[in-house]
Enzyme design. Structure first.
Site, short mmCIF file in Angstrom:
data_model
loop_
_atom_site.label_atom_id
_atom_site.label_comp_id
_atom_site.label_asym_id
_atom_site.label_seq_id
_atom_site.Cartn_x
_atom_site.Cartn_y
_atom_site.Cartn_z
N LEU A 1 -11.19 -38.60 32.52
CA LEU A 1 -12.31 -37.65 32.44
C LEU A 1 -13.16 -38.01 31.23
O LEU A 1 -13.16 -37.32 30.22
CB LEU A 1 -11.80 -36.21 32.34
CG LEU A 1 -11.28 -35.58 33.62
CD1 LEU A 1 -11.03 -34.09 33.41
CD2 LEU A 1 -12.24 -35.77 34.78
N HIS A 2 -13.91 -39.10 31.34
CA HIS A 2 -14.88 -39.45 30.29
C HIS A 2 -16.11 -38.57 30.48
O HIS A 2 -16.11 -37.66 31.32
CB HIS A 2 -15.19 -40.95 30.32
CG HIS A 2 -15.73 -41.43 31.62
ND1 HIS A 2 -17.04 -41.26 31.99
CD2 HIS A 2 -15.12 -42.03 32.67
CE1 HIS A 2 -17.23 -41.77 33.20
NE2 HIS A 2 -16.06 -42.24 33.63
N ALA A 3 -17.16 -38.81 29.74
CA ALA A 3 -18.30 -37.89 29.67
C ALA A 3 -18.86 -37.45 31.02
O ALA A 3 -19.05 -36.25 31.25
CB ALA A 3 -19.40 -38.49 28.81
#
Length: 87
Positions: free
Chosen positions: A14-16
């Protein structure tokens, strides 16, 4: 009260970008949703909170909420987290 434990499917966690989409989905439920990874629990509507968990591909997280439509909301959120948003 409803809970779902989900394995993160996104190849890069769950990156940006997927975190932002997830927070938008949480906010759209109108419910207060808690997201837990390990011993850390945060408000899932907080982008900073979600990113601070450092959620990676294959991590298990737990969603928790209460209220009307809690089961349906968690089904939708679990489906979101169970989808690879980096594909």
């Amino acid at each position: 009260m409803a809970d779902r434990t989900v394995t993160i499917a996104s190849a890069h966690g769950l990156h940006a970008r997927p975190a932002s989409l997830f927070v938008q989905a949480v906010t759209a439920t109108g419910l207060t949703v808690e997201l837990t990874k390990g011993d850390k629990k945060i408000n899932a509507a907080s982008i900073l909170g979600v990113i601070s968990l450092g959620i990676e591909h294959g991590d298990e997280v737990t969603l928790h909420t209460e209220g009307d439509n809690a089961e349906a909301a968690l089904d939708d959120l679990a489906a979101f987290l169970g989808t690879d948003h980096d594909a």
